[in-house]
Enzyme design. Structure first.
Site, mmCIF file in Angstrom:
data_model
loop_
_atom_site.group_PDB
_atom_site.id
_atom_site.type_symbol
_atom_site.label_atom_id
_atom_site.label_comp_id
_atom_site.label_asym_id
_atom_site.label_seq_id
_atom_site.Cartn_x
_atom_site.Cartn_y
_atom_site.Cartn_z
ATOM 1 N N LYS A 105 0.649 -0.978 0.049
ATOM 2 C CA LYS A 105 -0.031 -0.014 0.065
ATOM 3 C C LYS A 105 0.772 1.264 -0.063
ATOM 4 O O LYS A 105 1.952 1.272 0.343
ATOM 5 C CB LYS A 105 -0.810 0.109 1.526
HETATM 6 N N1 GLU Z 1 -7.067 -0.262 -3.291
HETATM 7 C C1 GLU Z 1 -7.946 -1.104 -3.598
HETATM 8 C C2 GLU Z 1 -8.069 -2.214 -2.286
HETATM 9 O O1 GLU Z 1 -7.885 -1.719 -1.312
HETATM 10 C C3 GLU Z 1 -7.404 -1.986 -4.825
HETATM 11 C C4 GLU Z 1 -5.988 -2.531 -5.035
HETATM 12 C C5 GLU Z 1 -5.507 -2.800 -6.064
HETATM 13 O O2 GLU Z 1 -6.281 -2.864 -7.154
HETATM 14 O O3 GLU Z 1 -4.299 -3.045 -6.424
HETATM 15 O O4 GLU Z 1 -8.362 -3.165 -2.499
#
Ligand code: GLU
Length: 416
Positions: A105
């Site tokens: 993240k």
């Molecule tokens: N931000 C989204 C999540 O928390 C998507 C992450 C992604 O597509 O890599 O799952």
């Protein structure tokens, strides 16, 4: 009551599951400490000519099962501990739905609502340049998260491509279609939630058409979920909200009209024919399905007792505290945990990445079909485990996910 540190929550969740699985402390130490953490402080020229220093992070939790994957959020509350927790949740999410990824993240502490498009672009390009040493299409692939969208992803793709000298669409997912994005990515998280809710209503023997929904949050996830619950499942959406407040209309709302109203006025509040309510009141509304799709930790020991929904579908990451989980379970409320319920986003991200690596693109029908299969299978697997172990859906999902990651770690062994 102040918010609990999300990283602490993420650690406790793993410790609890580690106990059930009988894991040794060594492996719990590996699982609770992110593999790689990068903090970057970088200057950005603002429109008025002054230079502002922003702080950003990229945390890679684990890549035993494949490259790291996870979104980037722009929000004033972004902190290293929040990003650590979110990166761990991505590891479990990818394992829960069987994607060959580990979790990551990123985030920048900023207020995108007060920044111009030019400032956002310059901040994005500089942040990506700063984290370039640790990202790559086979290393760590970013995506959208809170307050980042397809345009931001296009800038990320361009910045990375400019540095290496050729176009690399597979560096990021959630891009616009014209630069290597996938059909159906924009609404993928909400579509996944919708499939998950459909499965939950079925196992609970609840008729869809007479069901009602309340959705907290009207960003990409909240708004599309409200729309799809109505259009695809025939449910009545009786309440929605955004950061300014909520609206309640027992006769039902048309999410498309509410979207238009928000576009015109800046918020869902004061929607004609609906009653204004607070975000707290929305959570306690009498409805079949409650979808918290805004912030972390909104259902806590303080209000869990007053939740009247029969199913809670976590659109946001980490909206329910550990204590609230237990209260909801004891009340017989079925909670569809974030790592299962909102995994549709990263699943279509995975489809997008596969298409980018192959330069071969799929139709919307194919995306929907594959997403349905992934979500339906993951739901069935988690539900069967919850029944077999006589536990809640979150614990069941964690048992499966942690076990999968531990297996990969053990098979690969400790290097050297
Ligand atoms: N931000 C989204 C999540 O928390 C998507 C992450 C992604 O597509 O890599 O799952």
């Amino acid at each position: 009551m102040g918010k609990t540190n999300p990283y602490q929550v993420a650690i406790e969740q793993v410790q609890k599951v580690g106990e059930i699985l009988g894991l040794e402390q060594d492996i719990i130490d590996v699982l609770t400490k992110p593999k790689r953490e990068l903090t970057v402080n970088f200057p950005v020229k603002m429109d008025d000519g002054h230079v502002k220093v922003f702080t950003g992070y990229r945390v890679q939790h684990n890549f035993a099962r494949g490259p790291c994957k996870g979104g980037i959020r722009y929000h004033p509350d972004v902190s290293l501990d929040e990003v650590r927790a979110l990166s761990m949740w991505m590891t479990w999410k990818c394992a829960t739905v069987g994607l060959p990824y580990g979790g990551a993240k990123g985030g920048v502490a900023c207020n995108p609502k007060e920044m111009s498009k030019g400032e956002l672009e310059r901040m994005t390009r500089r942040y990506i340049t700063e984290i370039m040493p640790i990202i790559g299409p086979h290393v760590d692939i970013p995506a959208p998260d809170m307050y980042t969208d397809a345009q931001v992803m296009a800038w990320i793709m361009d910045t990375y491509s400019m540095h290496v000298g050729y176009s690399v669409p597979g560096i990021v997912t959630g891009k616009p279609i014209s630069v290597g994005g996938s059909e159906g990515r924009e609404e993928a998280t909400s579509r996944g939630i919708t499939y998950c809710v459909r499965e939950a209503l079925t196992v609970r023997n609840i008729d869809r058409k007479s069901s009602t929904a309340a959705v907290q949050g009207f960003g990409n996830v909240g708004w599309n979920t409200a729309r799809l619950l109505k259009d695809e499942l025939g449910m009545k959406v009786i309440a929605v909200s955004d950061s300014s407040g909520g609206i309640h209309a027992p006769a039902g709302l048309d999410p498309i009209n509410v979207y238009e109203h928000k576009r015109r006025t800046g918020s869902v509040v004061n929607f004609p024919g609906a009653q204004n309510i607070t975000n707290e009141e929305l959570l306690e509304i009498d409805c079949t399905v409650l979808v918290p799709a805004a912030m972390e930790e909104v259902i806590t020991a303080d209000n869990a007792d007053r939740i009247r929904a029969r199913i809670v579908a976590e659109g946001a990451n980490g909206p329910t505290s550990v204590q609230a989980d237990k209260i909801l379970y004891d009340k017989g409320i079925m909670l569809l945990p974030d790592i299962l319920c909102n995994a549709g986003g990263v699943t279509v991200s995975y489809f997008e990445w596969v298409q980018d690596l192959q330069f071969l693109f799929w139709s919307l029908a194919e995306i929907k079909n594959r997403l349905d299969r992934v979500m339906t299978y993951a739901f069935a697997r988690v539900y069967a485990t919850a029944r077999a172990k006589r536990t809640d859906m979150r614990t069941a999902a964690y048992l499966l996910a942690v076990d999968d990651v531990v297996k990969a770690i053990r098979l690969r062994g400790i290097y050297p």
